[in-house]
Structures are given as structure tokens and as C-alpha cells.
Design a protein around this motif. Structure first.
Motif, PDB file in Angstrom:
ATOM      1  N   ARG A   1     -13.042   1.014 -27.733  1.00 10.76           N
ATOM      2  CA  ARG A   1     -13.219   2.121 -26.799  1.00 10.76           C
ATOM      3  C   ARG A   1     -14.449   2.924 -27.190  1.00 10.76           C
ATOM      4  O   ARG A   1     -14.769   3.054 -28.374  1.00 10.76           O
ATOM      5  CB  ARG A   1     -11.984   3.040 -26.780  1.00 10.76           C
ATOM      6  CG  ARG A   1     -10.787   2.435 -26.076  1.00 10.76           C
ATOM      7  CD  ARG A   1      -9.581   3.355 -26.131  1.00 10.76           C
ATOM      8  NE  ARG A   1      -8.460   2.795 -25.391  1.00 10.76           N
ATOM      9  CZ  ARG A   1      -8.183   3.063 -24.111  1.00 10.76           C
ATOM     10  NH1 ARG A   1      -8.970   3.896 -23.433  1.00 10.76           N
ATOM     11  NH2 ARG A   1      -7.155   2.522 -23.511  1.00 10.76           N
ATOM     12  N   THR A   2     -15.120   3.459 -26.180  1.00  9.59           N
ATOM     13  CA  THR A   2     -16.247   4.348 -26.423  1.00  9.59           C
ATOM     14  C   THR A   2     -15.717   5.702 -26.909  1.00  9.59           C
ATOM     15  O   THR A   2     -14.515   5.968 -26.834  1.00  9.59           O
ATOM     16  CB  THR A   2     -17.056   4.559 -25.139  1.00  9.59           C
ATOM     17  OG1 THR A   2     -16.252   5.307 -24.204  1.00  9.59           O
ATOM     18  CG2 THR A   2     -17.460   3.230 -24.515  1.00  9.59           C
ATOM     19  N   PRO A   3     -16.613   6.578 -27.397  1.00  9.21           N
ATOM     20  CA  PRO A   3     -16.136   7.925 -27.768  1.00  9.21           C
ATOM     21  C   PRO A   3     -15.474   8.663 -26.611  1.00  9.21           C
ATOM     22  O   PRO A   3     -14.664   9.568 -26.830  1.00  9.21           O
ATOM     23  CB  PRO A   3     -17.432   8.629 -28.205  1.00  9.21           C
ATOM     24  CG  PRO A   3     -18.315   7.526 -28.683  1.00  9.21           C
ATOM     25  CD  PRO A   3     -18.011   6.364 -27.785  1.00  9.21           C
ATOM     26  N   GLN A   4     -15.809   8.287 -25.369  1.00  4.70           N
ATOM     27  CA  GLN A   4     -15.187   8.898 -24.190  1.00  4.70           C
ATOM     28  C   GLN A   4     -13.918   8.162 -23.771  1.00  4.70           C
ATOM     29  O   GLN A   4     -13.392   8.393 -22.685  1.00  4.70           O
ATOM     30  CB  GLN A   4     -16.189   8.923 -23.027  1.00  4.70           C
ATOM     31  CG  GLN A   4     -17.403   9.808 -23.262  1.00  4.70           C
ATOM     32  CD  GLN A   4     -18.414   9.168 -24.203  1.00  4.70           C
ATOM     33  OE1 GLN A   4     -18.522   7.933 -24.279  1.00  4.70           O
ATOM     34  NE2 GLN A   4     -19.160   9.995 -24.922  1.00  4.70           N
ATOM     35  N   LYS A   5     -13.440   7.217 -24.615  1.00  2.00           N
ATOM     36  CA  LYS A   5     -12.164   6.509 -24.433  1.00  2.00           C
ATOM     37  C   LYS A   5     -12.207   5.445 -23.335  1.00  2.00           C
ATOM     38  O   LYS A   5     -11.162   5.026 -22.840  1.00  2.00           O
ATOM     39  CB  LYS A   5     -11.003   7.479 -24.134  1.00  2.00           C
ATOM     40  CG  LYS A   5     -10.852   8.605 -25.151  1.00  2.00           C
ATOM     41  CD  LYS A   5     -10.620   8.060 -26.543  1.00  2.00           C
ATOM     42  CE  LYS A   5     -10.418   9.184 -27.552  1.00  2.00           C
ATOM     43  NZ  LYS A   5     -10.277   8.651 -28.936  1.00  2.00           N
ATOM     44  N   LYS A   6     -13.374   4.982 -22.945  1.00  2.00           N
ATOM     45  CA  LYS A   6     -13.455   3.893 -21.962  1.00  2.00           C
ATOM     46  C   LYS A   6     -13.377   2.557 -22.702  1.00  2.00           C
ATOM     47  O   LYS A   6     -14.185   2.299 -23.602  1.00  2.00           O
ATOM     48  CB  LYS A   6     -14.745   3.968 -21.154  1.00  2.00           C
ATOM     49  CG  LYS A   6     -14.834   2.900 -20.061  1.00  2.00           C
ATOM     50  CD  LYS A   6     -16.044   3.121 -19.168  1.00  2.00           C
ATOM     51  CE  LYS A   6     -16.219   2.000 -18.139  1.00  2.00           C
ATOM     52  NZ  LYS A   6     -15.155   2.009 -17.137  1.00  2.00           N
ATOM     53  N   PRO A   7     -12.434   1.674 -22.346  1.00  2.57           N
ATOM     54  CA  PRO A   7     -12.303   0.409 -23.069  1.00  2.57           C
ATOM     55  C   PRO A   7     -13.407  -0.580 -22.696  1.00  2.57           C
ATOM     56  O   PRO A   7     -13.932  -0.558 -21.583  1.00  2.57           O
ATOM     57  CB  PRO A   7     -10.931  -0.114 -22.611  1.00  2.57           C
ATOM     58  CG  PRO A   7     -10.731   0.500 -21.265  1.00  2.57           C
ATOM     59  CD  PRO A   7     -11.413   1.835 -21.298  1.00  2.57           C
ATOM     60  N   PHE A   8     -13.754  -1.439 -23.642  1.00  2.00           N
ATOM     61  CA  PHE A   8     -14.754  -2.477 -23.376  1.00  2.00           C
ATOM     62  C   PHE A   8     -14.483  -3.674 -24.275  1.00  2.00           C
ATOM     63  O   PHE A   8     -13.817  -3.561 -25.314  1.00  2.00           O
ATOM     64  CB  PHE A   8     -16.177  -1.940 -23.595  1.00  2.00           C
ATOM     65  CG  PHE A   8     -16.474  -1.521 -25.021  1.00  2.00           C
ATOM     66  CD1 PHE A   8     -16.969  -2.434 -25.953  1.00  2.00           C
ATOM     67  CD2 PHE A   8     -16.254  -0.213 -25.426  1.00  2.00           C
ATOM     68  CE1 PHE A   8     -17.237  -2.045 -27.258  1.00  2.00           C
ATOM     69  CE2 PHE A   8     -16.521   0.187 -26.724  1.00  2.00           C
ATOM     70  CZ  PHE A   8     -17.010  -0.734 -27.651  1.00  2.00           C
ATOM     71  N   ILE A   9     -15.007  -4.807 -23.872  1.00  2.14           N
ATOM     72  CA  ILE A   9     -14.896  -6.044 -24.645  1.00  2.14           C
ATOM     73  C   ILE A   9     -16.027  -6.080 -25.662  1.00  2.14           C
ATOM     74  O   ILE A   9     -17.193  -5.867 -25.318  1.00  2.14           O
ATOM     75  CB  ILE A   9     -14.974  -7.277 -23.719  1.00  2.14           C
ATOM     76  CG1 ILE A   9     -13.814  -7.270 -22.729  1.00  2.14           C
ATOM     77  CG2 ILE A   9     -14.960  -8.564 -24.533  1.00  2.14           C
ATOM     78  CD1 ILE A   9     -13.952  -8.319 -21.632  1.00  2.14           C
TER      79      ILE A   9
END
Length: 781
Positions: free
Chosen positions: A170-178
């Protein structure tokens, strides 16, 4: 021409690029060079296009694209040479495989303590499991766990990778990514998915996920009746500064109090979807974002498109927005756009942080399918499903299913845990040496021997047929929708040469564009597996989907079959159907149409008001079947086929099978000693077509009295009533029926034996057309 200093900065910023430029690159712009370098040398600029071909600049203040970084090298390009239409179609077809929409309703999942611990153990990271358990309320814990399982499910479905091969961060803004490690990068490259990303959301009782192969995606689900009953003005006053004047006019003009509340949450959901697609988190000024729902969006009750204005400027066609109803309580908003508009903490984690105009158009042009509901069972990897099913199966000895022989239980678990395999192209050859079929069991076993006449007044019976039991040629007006046309035909008895010839002559229906075809075959095709395989294969060649349940004839055993029981043959048939991709499990054909096959058997308990003694015909019925000894019941004398335990066993099988797709279990109890199990339920229920071989109620059987005890069972009757289908199709009695029973339209369309009355009603009109609207589709020549 760009400077060497700029090229040097690109080489330093994108280590996945070898630094070499192809011929003609000296004419490229900085953005085009950035696209080429950021893609690891895979993506070249599209041919020169008009000025309007450019992607609009980022509408919200942010760093220049030169400051954004790339991750691992992406898969091959999706842009194609101008004019190569066939290649373009292939590219789009591959890209469409990367578009996914799924949701889980956690209210439908009521796990036991053991089942919860097992599902939680599927989250490999201990810290992540601790985050799930940090929530105080059970629903919040289930939403958190469902979110993590949905993400893993998405990667398995789209990239075909095991859970341990992929890292999700997850990014610092809590968006998940592969995290694009070698396994993920290679899988995406091989599948032609250049920029796979996903977004997940939850609210109310729903957790939903959307994924895209090119554009970035944001998704947000809202429960439209949230805070229902609370003063509407209190809610609106809390959010006064978050909506534009135009949005407030739309919200307040929606109608009554609850309509305004729903419209409020729809607009809020659109804003959330856009912000989540960008990956900016909570640091966005929502007053600069204003949505307008389009009035001409097709079926407005289900889906609406929306347009966005940011700081007074329209983004269309740079972004697309869609609002969709998931169920009566939840609405989901979807946003798709260019990654260069995103916050750099997210865009730098993408394989392609920048898209060309052509790539962007391709991404936005991909279809956006409706969200599909999945159950916990479906979210699990194939290797984990047997363990879940083992928890859900009743303890050994506590029920009939639990008392089944160990080898059969293990075989049944394997079948439950697997999906139907690829189509079986080569079918076994067979011959019919006689007009009545080779190897027919003794004629005394047949329910309606050719020499026996039904003991009723012929005129009265024929009028009954004509008035209430004609072969369906036009479905009832309400029996349409879901994008499917559905037929049925039962009791094919393909061991008769005349019947087999009729089956081989069946033509494929010709339907209008966008309509798919299905046929339901409720049993009694043949007792020989090679004939059954041939017949089901014929229907698979003519229809998009084939549904089938075994009848009593299929469970007859060959005389030379030693040591095998009819339960073993039942599993032979289910495994054969999986190889042929014939559906024996409940299947959601569309969000509004579900087909539920019901396994069943008969028992004397359905005939409560007749002579308790078995007739001579009933005593010898299905004597060619053989059942395990534990299914013997004193009431069945020497013929275990008449044991009420057989019908109860198939009811328990249905209970377990239906948990796979989240149906409410029609089995009220698993019997004494069985543990209570919370079935996952579909919310809301789509319209259902159910299918059984046997008759669900004697009200649907006007045939000979000495066969009433072998027509159906109370277990089947209870299951059909619990499902509350719109239509139920069945077979077995060979009597054409179209009859409204307990607000369920019950239909039987039998082919029957070569000389039966169903033929006089017009075999040329078979199969019967039961779903899809009128007029009926034509048959191909």
C-alpha cells in the motif's frame, strides 16, 4: 531534438531501460521519450495524430510528469500499427481479460469458529492478520478479511499466480498496488496486461474490487440507506461544503427524504471513486470536484454514466465514471483515467506511469462488465477449497452425508473443490444394435412400458394435456431478462434409436445479438455413460450452456458392474459433466438470472394420503440400482431404491453444493448431531430457474396411481419451496406439464418413449422454450 542531459536523466531514472534509442527517436518529444523509457523500451509513440489526440494535462495541481518514476519493466505494448484491425482486435481481447469486477456480501457469510480461523489463516502476513483482528465488531473484521481475500483472488484470476508469488503493498495514502517482482512482471507480460492495477472498497455489508489492465481505476461502494431514520438536514449540514451548487440541486430535487438520501450517497460515492483512483487519500479539496449524472444512460435503474468537472474544467474524455446498483441497498461508483493524473506515490508503482493518447483511448474503450457476487468459497485458491468444505461437511456419522464411505466422501470433496475443466473434444464412440437400444435393462424396470396404458378416461386426460400442459413455445411475459434464452427437454431415453436420431437432428437456435442460449436437461438420458456423453456433447455444440441433473435411469448399473454402487456412478456422471463443461452446479448466468440444478430421488413420503402399501410396480422400481448398505431402511423391504434415506442424502448433497455460490440452504437441518452451519446467501436473490429430475409435488402428476410413491419426495418438495424459483423444470413422469404451483411455474417437456402421448403433442416443437421473451428464436437450418 532533446539534449543528452535529458537522455542521461532518463537512463538514470529508468534502470529497466537499456538506454538505446530506435531509429527516428530524434524526432520524438520529451513526453514520448518519457513514455518509451518508462516502459523499459517497449512502448513507442503512436503515429502522428491530430492535436485533439493528446491526453489532457493533469487537472489538479501536482508535480510534473518528469518527476514520476517507474517500477519494473511492463508487458508488451497495446498500441498497434494503423490499419492492422485484426491485430487490434486481438490486443483488445487480451486486454479485456484484465478487466474484473467482483463483490462479497459479508452478511451472507456466517462462519463457525473453525471456519473463521481457517479463513483468517489464508492471510499469510501475521501483521496483516493482526490488523483484521483489531476491529471490535464482527462485521468490520469480516469486511477487512474479505478485502484481503478479494485482492488475492483478483491476482489469481487475472495473472494466474499463486498467493505466495505476489506481493501486495500500500502507498502512504493506503492505496493498494501490486509489487512488480519477476513473477508478476512475467505473468503480466505473457498475458498482454501492461498496467494492471486494482482498487478495493467496503461499506455496509459489501466489499467490492475492480481491476483494469491499462487505465487506473477507483471504486467506492455506499449503502444508500445509511443513517436511515436520522434527520436528513443534519446529514446535509455536515457536508454543505463538499458539494457544488449544481450537485445540491440534483440531490435536493431527487424526491422524498429517502430518495434525497440515496442521491446524496451516490454523488459522494462518485467523488470517493475519483479520489481513490488518483491515490491522493484525504488531502483533496472536494469542493473543486462536481459530478453530473447523464440522463440518457440506458437502463437508469441499474447503471448511470457521469461527467466530472474539476476546477471548472471538464475532463471528458480523459476519465469515465459509472454508477451501478449492486443490490437494493448498495450502489458502487467506478472511475477510470490516465495514470499521469495520479498522485506520484501511486503512479511510480505502476509499470506505465504515463500513457500515450492511443493507449489511453484503448483503456477507456474496454467494456466495464457488471459486478459479480462471489462467495468465500470462490475467493479461495483451489488447494484451499477442500479444507473449507471439510469444515462445512457434517462430522462423520452425524448425518447421511457424514456416514458415506470414506472413498466416496473424498471423491465428492474433490469434485466440489474443482471447477469444470476444458471442453472434452473427443467423445467415446458407441453403437446401437437394436431399435430399442443395446443393453436396455429389463423392461419391468421402466416406469411406463410401451404395452401399459395410463388408466384414465382418454378424453379427460387429453383435454387436461391440451388445456394446462402444452409444450411451451412462448415463455410467460415476466420470464425474460438476464440476456439469456433458455429451453428444456427431459426424459430423452437415447437408448432408443428413434430418440437418438431426434437428438442428433436438434438444431442450434438463432438468437439476436447479445442473447446467449442455454438448455436444461432434467435427467433420464441413458444408463450408459458413453451415450450420455454423446447426447450432452450434441447439446454443448448447439447451446452456450447446458445444465443437467441425473435421473434414475442414469444410476442403473450394468450387469457386469461388480462392487460399484449407484452413488459411485453418480460421481462418475458429475466428473464426466465437468470434462464436458456441462453445468451440474448452481450457476449465476447474469446478475439477474440464476440456474440451480437440484439432485434428488423419490420416497414414499410424498404420497401421504394414499394406500400405505407399495404397489407391484413400485416394489420393483429401479431394481437395477444398488445402494450402500447404510442407506437401507426397514420400510423399503428388499429394494433400497425405495428407502427415504436416499432422497435425504441427495438433499444433504444439495445443501453443501449450494454453499459454493452462496445460496440459502433449503435444508432446514442436517439431522441429529449435525453442527449448525451458516450458509452464505445471495443478497439480493436474482430470479431463479431450478431443475430436478423428479416431481416436486403430486399436484403436478396426473398419472397412474400405482406409481405415486416413486414420483418425488418431501425433501425435494421442501428444497424447491425454499428456493422460491420463478420457474422449476422437471421430468420423470413423461407427462407434459405447465402448471402454476405455489406461485412457481412448473414445466415438464418430455421426449419420452417413441410411442407416448408427448409425441402426439408435437416432438417437432421440442425442446420447450421457457425463458427469454416472445417470439421464440428460430432454429438454424
Amino acid at each position: 531534438m532533446v539534449s543528452e542531459a535529458f537522455l542521461g536523466s532518463l537512463r538514470a531514472e529508468f534502470p529497466g531501460w537499456d538506454g538505446e534509442l530506435p531509429p527516428g527517436a530524434e524526432a520524438w518529444s520529451k513526453d514520448e521519450l518519457l513514455l518509451f523509457a518508462g516502459s523499459g523500451g517497449y512502448l513507442r509513440p503512436a503515429p502522428a495524430a491530430a492535436a485533439e489526440d493528446a491526453v489532457p494535462a493533469a487537472p489538479v495541481d501536482g508535480p510534473p510528469v518528469e518527476d514520476q518514476a517507474s517500477a519494473e519493466p511492463p508487458p508488451p505494448p497495446t498500441s498497434t500499427v494503423a490499419g492492422d484491425h485484426l491485430a487490434q482486435e486481438r490486443v483488445l481481447e487480451r486486454l479485456a481479460a484484465g478487466v474484473g469486477r467482483w463483490y462479497l456480501d459479508v452478511d451472507a457469510w456466517q462462519p463457525t469458529a473453525e471456519e473463521w480461523q481457517f479463513a483468517l489463516s489464508l492471510v499469510a502476513d501475521e501483521a496483516d492478520r493482526a490488523k483484521v483482528m483489531r476491529f471490535v465488531f464482527e462485521k468490520d473484521r469480516k469486511l477487512a478479511l474479505g478485502s484481503r481475500l478479494l485482492q488475492r483472488f483478483c491476482v489469481r484470476e487475472v495473472l494466474g499466480l499463486a498467493d505466495h508469488e505476489v506481493v501486495i503493498d500500500r502507498t502512504p495514502q493506503k492505496k493498494p498496488f501490486i509489487v512488480w517482482n519477476d513473477a508478476a512482471s512475467n505473468a503480466a507480460r505473457s498475458k498482454g496486461l501492461p498496467n494492471l492495477n486494482f482498487n478495493v472498497t467496503h461499506h455496509g455489508s459489501v466489499v467490492a474490487l475492480a481491476c483494469e489492465p491499462v487505465c487506473v481505476v477507483g471504486v467506492d461502494v455506499m449503502k444508500e440507506d445509511e443513517r436511515a431514520g436520522s434527520p436528513l438536514e443534519d446529514l446535509f449540514n455536515s457536508f454543505t461544503e463538499y458539494f457544488s451548487d449544481e450537485e445540491w440541486r440534483t440531490i435536493r430535487g431527487a424526491g422524498g427524504v429517502e430518495a434525497q438520501r440515496a442521491e446524496f450517497y451516490r454523488h459522494w460515492s462518485l467523488k470517493e471513486a475519483y479520489v481513490k483512483a488518483e491515490g491522493r487519500g484525504l488531502g483533496v479539496d472536494l469542493t473543486t470536484i462536481s459530478f453530473t449524472l447523464r440522463p440518457d444512460s440506458g437502463n437508469s435503474a441499474l447503471r448511470k454514466h457521469a461527467d466530472l468537472i474539476v476546477k471548472g474544467k471538464s475532463l471528458d474524455p480523459a476519465w469515465t465514471f459509472l454508477l451501478e446498483k449492486l443490490d437494493p441497498k448498495h450502489v458502487v461508483a467506478l472511475a477510470r483515467g490516465a495514470p499521469q493524473h495520479c498522485f506520484p506515490d501511486f503512479s511510480r508503482e505502476l509499470p506505465l506511469p504515463v500513457l500515450s493518447a492511443a493507449q489511453h483511448r484503448e483503456g477507456l474503450a474496454l467494456p466495464s462488465p457488471p459486478f459479480t457476487q462471489v462467495s468465500l468459497f470462490q475467493l479461495m485458491a483451489g488447494t484451499d477449497r477442500p479444507r473449507l468444505l471439510a469444515l462445512r461437511l457434517p462430522p462423520r456419522g452425524s448425518t447421511l452425508l457424514g456416514s458415506a464411505p470414506r472413498h466416496w466422501r473424498e471423491r465428492f470433496l474433490r469434485w466440489l473443490a474443482t471447477s469444470p475443466g476444458p471442453p472434452c473434444r473427443a467423445r467415446a464412440a458407441f453403437t446401437l444394435s437394436h431399435e430399442d437400444g443395446e443393453g436396455e435393462p429389463p423392461r419391468a424396470d421402466l416406469p411406463f412400458p410401451e404395452s401399459v396404458q395410463i388408466p384414465r378416461n382418454p378424453n379427460e386426460l387429453f383435454q387436461w394435456y391440451r388445456q394446462s400442459s402444452r409444450v411451451p413455445q412462448h415463455p410467460s411475459p415476466q420470464h425474460q431478462g438476464g440476456g439469456w434464452a433458455v429451453w428444456t427437454v427431459s426424459d430423452l431415453h437415447a437408448d432408443f434409436k428413434a430418440n437418438l436420431d431426434w437428438i442428433d437432428r436438434v438444431k442450434a437456435p438463432v438468437v439476436e445479438d447479445g442473447l446467449r442460449t442455454a438448455i436444461l436437461v432434467p435427467g433420464d438420458v441413458s444408463h450408459r455413460l458413453e451415450v450420455l456423453e454423446h447426447v450432452l456433447g450434441v447439446f454443448k455444440d448447439k447451446f452456450d450452456e447446458v445444465f443437467y441433473v441425473p435421473g434414475n435411469h442414469e444410476l442403473w448399473l450394468e450387469r457386469e458392474a461388480t462392487g460399484q454402487t449407484s452413488l459411485d456412478k453418480f460421481m462418475d456422471i458429475l466428473e464426466l459433466c465437468d470434462r464436458l463443461r456441462v453445468r451440474c452446479r448452481p450457476t449465476l448466468l447474469s446478475p439477474s438470472l440464476l440456474v440451480v440444478p437440484l439432485f434428488s430421488w423419490y420416497a414414499p413420503d410424498l404420497d401421504d394420503h394414499s394406500n400405505p402399501q407399495l404397489s407391484r410396480m413400485e416394489e420393483g422400481f429401479d431394481g437395477s440400482c444398488s445402494w450402500p448398505a447404510y442407506l437401507f431402511h426397514p420400510s423399503c423391504a428388499e429394494n433400497t431404491s425405495l428407502s427415504p434415506l436416499v432422497s435425504q442424502l441427495f438433499a444433504e448433497v444439495n445443501h453443501v453444493v449450494q454453499q459454493e455460490v452462496g445460496l440459502p440452504s433449503p435444508v432446514a437441518s442436517l439431522g441429529a448431531g449435525g453442527r449448525a452451519r451458516g450458509a452464505e446467501t445471495l443478497v439480493p436473490s436474482p430470479r431463479i430457474i431450478s431443475c430436478s429430475h423428479f416431481v416436486p409435488d403430486l399436484e403436478l402428476y396426473p398419472g397412474r396411481p400405482d406409481l405415486r410413491k416413486v414420483m418425488g419426495s418431501q425433501a425435494l418438495r421442501s428444497q424447491v419451496l425454499a428456493l422460491k424459483p420463478t420457474v422449476h423444470v422437471f421430468g420423470h413422469s413423461h407427462i407434459p406439464v405447465r402448471y402454476l404451483w405455489n406461485n412457481i411455474e412448473c414445466i415438464q417437456v418430455p421426449l419420452g418413449y417413441p410411442n407416448e402421448m408427448s409425441r402426439r403433442l408435437g416432438a417437432e416443437n421440442l425442446p420447450g422454450y421457457i425463458w427469454g421473451g416472445a417470439p421464440p428464436p428460430k432454429w438454424s437450418q
